[in-house]
Design a protein around this motif. Structure first.
Motif, PDB file in Angstrom:
ATOM      1  N   SER A   5     -13.971   0.587   3.014  1.00  0.00           N
ATOM      2  CA  SER A   5     -14.224   2.028   2.934  1.00  0.00           C
ATOM      3  C   SER A   5     -15.033   2.376   1.693  1.00  0.00           C
ATOM      4  CB  SER A   5     -12.910   2.811   2.898  1.00  0.00           C
ATOM      5  OG  SER A   5     -12.251   2.699   4.127  1.00  0.00           O
TER       6      SER A   5
ATOM      7  N   ILE B 183      -3.362   3.325  -5.313  1.00  0.00           N
ATOM      8  CA  ILE B 183      -2.695   4.352  -6.128  1.00  0.00           C
ATOM      9  C   ILE B 183      -1.259   3.984  -6.508  1.00  0.00           C
ATOM     10  CG2 ILE B 183      -4.046   6.417  -5.619  1.00  0.00           C
ATOM     11  CD1 ILE B 183      -2.174   7.134  -3.435  1.00  0.00           C
TER      12      ILE B 183
ATOM     13  N   ARG C 236      -5.418  13.567  -0.709  1.00  0.00           N
ATOM     14  CA  ARG C 236      -5.199  14.241   0.573  1.00  0.00           C
ATOM     15  C   ARG C 236      -5.056  13.240   1.715  1.00  0.00           C
ATOM     16  NH1 ARG C 236      -9.029  18.637   2.102  1.00  0.00           N
ATOM     17  NH2 ARG C 236     -10.466  16.898   2.332  1.00  0.00           N
TER      18      ARG C 236
ATOM     19  N   SER D 119       0.811  -1.225   0.000  1.00  0.00           N
ATOM     20  CA  SER D 119       0.000   0.000   0.000  1.00  0.00           C
ATOM     21  C   SER D 119       0.840   1.268   0.000  1.00  0.00           C
ATOM     22  CB  SER D 119      -0.893   0.016   1.246  1.00  0.00           C
ATOM     23  OG  SER D 119      -0.079   0.181   2.393  1.00  0.00           O
TER      24      SER D 119
ATOM     25  N   PHE E  61       3.568   7.651   3.008  1.00  0.00           N
ATOM     26  CA  PHE E  61       4.469   6.976   2.066  1.00  0.00           C
ATOM     27  C   PHE E  61       5.908   7.442   2.275  1.00  0.00           C
ATOM     28  CE2 PHE E  61       1.297   6.124  -1.656  1.00  0.00           C
ATOM     29  CZ  PHE E  61       0.377   5.632  -0.759  1.00  0.00           C
TER      30      PHE E  61
ATOM     31  N   THR F 237      -4.702   0.555   7.633  1.00  0.00           N
ATOM     32  CA  THR F 237      -4.760   1.887   7.034  1.00  0.00           C
ATOM     33  C   THR F 237      -5.551   2.844   7.924  1.00  0.00           C
ATOM     34  OG1 THR F 237      -6.588   1.107   5.704  1.00  0.00           O
ATOM     35  CG2 THR F 237      -4.472   1.207   4.619  1.00  0.00           C
TER      36      THR F 237
ATOM     37  N   SER G  82     -11.830  10.551   8.133  1.00  0.00           N
ATOM     38  CA  SER G  82     -12.139  11.628   7.189  1.00  0.00           C
ATOM     39  C   SER G  82     -13.263  12.485   7.764  1.00  0.00           C
ATOM     40  CB  SER G  82     -12.562  11.030   5.841  1.00  0.00           C
ATOM     41  OG  SER G  82     -12.598  12.036   4.867  1.00  0.00           O
TER      42      SER G  82
HETATM   43  C1  LIG Z   1      -6.690   9.438   6.352  1.00  0.00           C
HETATM   44  S1  LIG Z   1      -7.674   8.824   5.033  1.00  0.00           S
HETATM   45  C2  LIG Z   1      -7.888  10.286   4.067  1.00  0.00           C
HETATM   46  C3  LIG Z   1      -9.280  10.397   3.495  1.00  0.00           C
HETATM   47  C4  LIG Z   1      -9.556  11.698   2.733  1.00  0.00           C
HETATM   48  N1  LIG Z   1      -8.705  11.849   1.589  1.00  0.00           N
HETATM   49  C5  LIG Z   1      -9.396  12.884   3.661  1.00  0.00           C
HETATM   50  O1  LIG Z   1      -8.409  13.620   3.544  1.00  0.00           O
HETATM   51  O2  LIG Z   1     -10.269  13.089   4.505  1.00  0.00           O
HETATM   52  C6  LIG Z   1      -6.454   7.906   4.110  1.00  0.00           C
HETATM   53  C7  LIG Z   1      -7.075   6.927   3.116  1.00  0.00           C
HETATM   54  O3  LIG Z   1      -6.048   6.496   2.236  1.00  0.00           O
HETATM   55  C8  LIG Z   1      -6.331   5.157   1.875  1.00  0.00           C
HETATM   56  N2  LIG Z   1      -5.116   4.558   1.327  1.00  0.00           N
HETATM   57  C9  LIG Z   1      -3.996   4.166   1.974  1.00  0.00           C
HETATM   58  N3  LIG Z   1      -3.096   3.660   1.110  1.00  0.00           N
HETATM   59  C10 LIG Z   1      -3.664   3.731  -0.119  1.00  0.00           C
HETATM   60  C11 LIG Z   1      -3.235   3.344  -1.415  1.00  0.00           C
HETATM   61  N4  LIG Z   1      -2.038   2.795  -1.616  1.00  0.00           N
HETATM   62  N5  LIG Z   1      -4.091   3.548  -2.457  1.00  0.00           N
HETATM   63  C12 LIG Z   1      -5.305   4.113  -2.254  1.00  0.00           C
HETATM   64  N6  LIG Z   1      -5.764   4.486  -1.050  1.00  0.00           N
HETATM   65  C13 LIG Z   1      -4.949   4.303   0.010  1.00  0.00           C
HETATM   66  C14 LIG Z   1      -6.804   4.539   3.183  1.00  0.00           C
HETATM   67  O4  LIG Z   1      -7.536   3.352   2.966  1.00  0.00           O
HETATM   68  C15 LIG Z   1      -7.645   5.669   3.766  1.00  0.00           C
HETATM   69  O5  LIG Z   1      -9.000   5.537   3.449  1.00  0.00           O
END
Ligand SMILES: C[S@@+](CC[C@H](N)C(=O)[O-])C[C@H]1O[C@@H](n2cnc3c(N)ncnc32)[C@H](O)[C@@H]1O
Length: 280
Positions: free
Chosen positions: A146, A197, A213, A18, A219, A69, A73
């Motif tokens: 999610s 992603i 965001r 991830s 990462f 994870t 949000s």
């Molecule tokens: C803290 S939340 C942020 C949600 C929203 N973008 C916000 O700012 O309120 C982080 C999200 O990133 C997702 N995430 C983590 N690694 C990811 C990856 N490699 N690809 C896509 N999503 C990922 C998690 O599952 C989680 O739902």
């Protein structure tokens, strides 16, 4: 978690799958997050779970990534950013796209949907669809749970209190049981999909705005730079990248311009180097 090797193995699995970095200091965090997975799969301890992971148990690995994870949000999180979207980015885009009447927006890590629904509500406030605009609003997240929650569009009283005004709640949600459900007219504006992603972005193209965001901060530097370069590839030449305003993300300077008026906002560089596309 007592065993250092177990923690190291978990951290590497998570990073590879991830992009998320656990950091050495968080074994207890890992243990707490994994407790429900330990129970669900019938293990007696995290150590037993890790042993099974070492044998390549795919379903278990997916459940572990899911559990680890951070998916917090809120609606209109970082309010200033959404004000900027409504008052700065959007009017500019509407003027530049007036001939095509089409907008393409991607929320790359949408968690349980508050972010794309916040965008959808702003677009609906502006009555764009009734003015004939076609909106492609795509929302993805690595977490299947999610994405399912987001698609369901049902939120607890606590969740709707975080960021929604009474007006918005009444306009765009319906009371159901103890919580609130987003109206179908808004829900249908968003196309949800489970997506990592780190995988090829080849299925995305010409995005006007990319919200990425509060995920890149987990990462490491190299992965972050690689994801940001890929995102630049799938953006429209005048596209905007939105990161979390509290994240100190500095995108590669050859792909994005320096921060705009508010922290977290970047413009794609028109002369960004072309990268070789990989098909998805
Ligand atoms: C803290 S939340 C942020 C949600 C929203 N973008 C916000 O700012 O309120 C982080 C999200 O990133 C997702 N995430 C983590 N690694 C990811 C990856 N490699 N690809 C896509 N999503 C990922 C998690 O599952 C989680 O739902």
């Amino acid at each position: 978690m007592k065993d250092k090797d177990d923690f190291g193995f978990l951290a590497e699995l998570l990073r590879r799958r991830s992009g998320l970095m656990l950091g050495n200091q968080r074994p207890r965090f890992a243990e707490t997050r994994l407790a429900p997975v330990v129970r669900r799969f019938g293990f007696k301890s995290t150590h037993e779970l890790v042993n099974d992971l070492r044998h390549g148990h795919e379903t278990l690995a997916e459940a572990v990534v899911e559990a680890m994870t951070v998916n917090d949000s809120a609606f209109f999180r970082d309010r200033k950013m959404f004000d900027e979207f409504r008052d700065g980015m959007l009017p500019g885009l509407l003027a530049r796209r007036a001939d095509k009447k089409r907008l393409r927006i991607w929320c790359a890590a949408c968690a349980s949907g508050q972010e794309p629904y916040s965008v959808a509500m702003l677009l609906e406030d502006a009555a764009l669809r009734s003015l004939g605009w076609k909106i492609d609003l795509i929302a993805t997240d690595i977490s299947t749970d999610s994405v399912a929650r987001a698609e369901n569009g049902y939120y607890s009283p606590f969740e709707v209190q975080r960021g929604l005004s009474d007006w918005r709640l009444n306009e765009y949600f319906t009371k159901e049981g103890d919580g609130w459900r987003i109206k179908d007219s808004i829900r249908r504006m968003v196309v949800f999909r489970q997506f990592n992603i780190l995988d090829s972005l080849g299925w995305l193209w010409e995005m006007d705005v990319v919200f990425c965001r509060n995920v890149l901060m987990y990462f490491d530097h190299k992965m972050r730079a690689s994801v940001l370069e890929q995102i630049s590839d799938i953006m429209a030449p005048d596209g905007t990248l939105v990161t979390g305003s509290a994240e100190t993300i500095v995108p590669p300077a050859s792909f994005y311009s320096r921060p705009e008026r508010i922290p977290g906002l970047y413009s794609k560089l028109r002369e960004a180097p072309a990268r070789r596309r990989t098909a998805s």
